[in-house]
Design a protein around this motif. Structure first.
Motif, short mmCIF file in Angstrom:
data_model
loop_
_atom_site.label_atom_id
_atom_site.label_comp_id
_atom_site.label_asym_id
_atom_site.label_seq_id
_atom_site.Cartn_x
_atom_site.Cartn_y
_atom_site.Cartn_z
N ILE A 127 0.96 -1.05 0.10
CA ILE A 127 0.01 -0.04 0.14
C ILE A 127 0.74 1.04 -0.15
O ILE A 127 0.74 2.14 -0.76
N LEU A 128 1.92 1.25 0.96
CA LEU A 128 2.67 2.53 0.89
C LEU A 128 3.79 2.64 -0.27
O LEU A 128 3.68 3.74 -0.88
N GLY A 129 4.06 1.36 -0.86
CA GLY A 129 4.67 1.34 -2.05
C GLY A 129 3.70 1.96 -3.04
O GLY A 129 4.25 2.74 -4.13
N ALA A 130 2.60 1.72 -3.36
CA ALA A 130 1.66 2.07 -4.42
C ALA A 130 1.49 3.66 -3.97
O ALA A 130 1.41 4.29 -4.95
N ILE A 131 1.23 3.91 -2.93
CA ILE A 131 1.13 5.29 -2.51
C ILE A 131 2.31 6.20 -2.91
O ILE A 131 2.07 7.31 -3.78
N HIS A 132 3.50 5.72 -2.71
CA HIS A 132 4.72 6.17 -3.21
C HIS A 132 4.97 6.49 -4.59
O HIS A 132 5.26 7.46 -5.23
N ASP A 133 4.40 5.44 -5.21
CA ASP A 133 4.51 5.41 -6.85
C ASP A 133 3.69 6.21 -7.12
O ASP A 133 3.91 6.89 -8.26
N ARG A 134 2.42 6.49 -6.67
CA ARG A 134 1.40 7.33 -7.31
C ARG A 134 1.87 8.58 -7.07
O ARG A 134 1.71 9.56 -7.74
N GLU A 135 2.53 8.96 -5.83
CA GLU A 135 2.94 10.26 -5.33
C GLU A 135 4.01 10.61 -6.50
O GLU A 135 4.11 11.76 -6.94
N ARG A 136 5.08 9.68 -6.75
CA ARG A 136 5.95 9.99 -7.72
C ARG A 136 5.51 10.02 -8.96
O ARG A 136 5.93 11.10 -9.87
N SER A 137 4.54 9.52 -9.57
CA SER A 137 3.90 9.66 -11.00
C SER A 137 2.93 11.04 -10.75
O SER A 137 3.15 11.59 -12.18
N ILE A 138 2.49 11.37 -9.81
CA ILE A 138 1.89 12.59 -9.65
C ILE A 138 2.95 13.67 -9.84
O ILE A 138 2.69 14.79 -10.72
N GLU A 139 3.85 13.85 -9.13
CA GLU A 139 5.18 14.57 -9.18
C GLU A 139 5.48 14.66 -10.65
O GLU A 139 5.65 15.73 -11.06
#
Length: 164
Positions: free
Chosen positions: A33-45
């Protein structure tokens, strides 16, 4: 009342179960979940950075387009000015050439008129001379018909020759 006041055993096993569940969740659920959140955060950035880059690129292209439009307008104005100057020059050259050719034609016409006038005058002179000779011949024939008149004319001519 047992439900309201839990026993130590129940609290213990609930706590153990909770900790076990927490460890399981941490191991299997929280990391993905945290990995997906971090990936999502990176993709948004990355998307935001790309959007900012695209915005900057769009601004640069807009500025380039405006500059190109200004240059094109200036070039168009320059070409129109040169075309107008060329048109004016061509018109002026054509006027000068027409005036020159007109003057040449007028001079040629004057020369032709003078030539025709001289030819006409020569023709008139020739006709007058011919007529004069014919008249003189007719007069002389009439005068020479009479012998006395011939001798008087010869005498007058001799007197004139001596005087000159």
């Amino acid at each position: 009342m047992e439900l309201v006041s839990p026993s130590i055993g129940l609290v213990f096993w609930t706590l153990v179960t909770f900790l076990f569940l927490l460890l399981l969740l941490r191991k299997f659920a929280w990391k993905p979940i945290l990995g997906a959140i971090h990936d999502r955060e990176r993709s948004i950035e990355t998307a935001l950075a790309s959007a900012e880059h695209a915005k900057d690129e769009m601004q640069r292209l807009t500025n380039e387009n405006e500059q190109l439009l200004k240059e094109a307008r200036a070039e168009r104005d320059k070409i129109l000015k040169e075309a107008k100057e060329l048109k004016d020059q061509i018109v002026n050259d054509a006027k000068k050439q027409a005036q020159t050719e007109g003057a040449k034609l007028i001079e040629t016409a004057r020369h032709e008129i003078e030539t025709q006038k001289a030819a006409a005058l020569d023709e008139v002179k020739n006709q007058v001379a011919t007529l004069s000779l014919e008249i003189a011949e007719k007069i002389l024939r009439k005068q020479f018909e009479d012998k006395d008149k011939q001798q008087a004319l010869v005498g007058d001519l001799l007197k004139e020759v001596k005087l000159n």
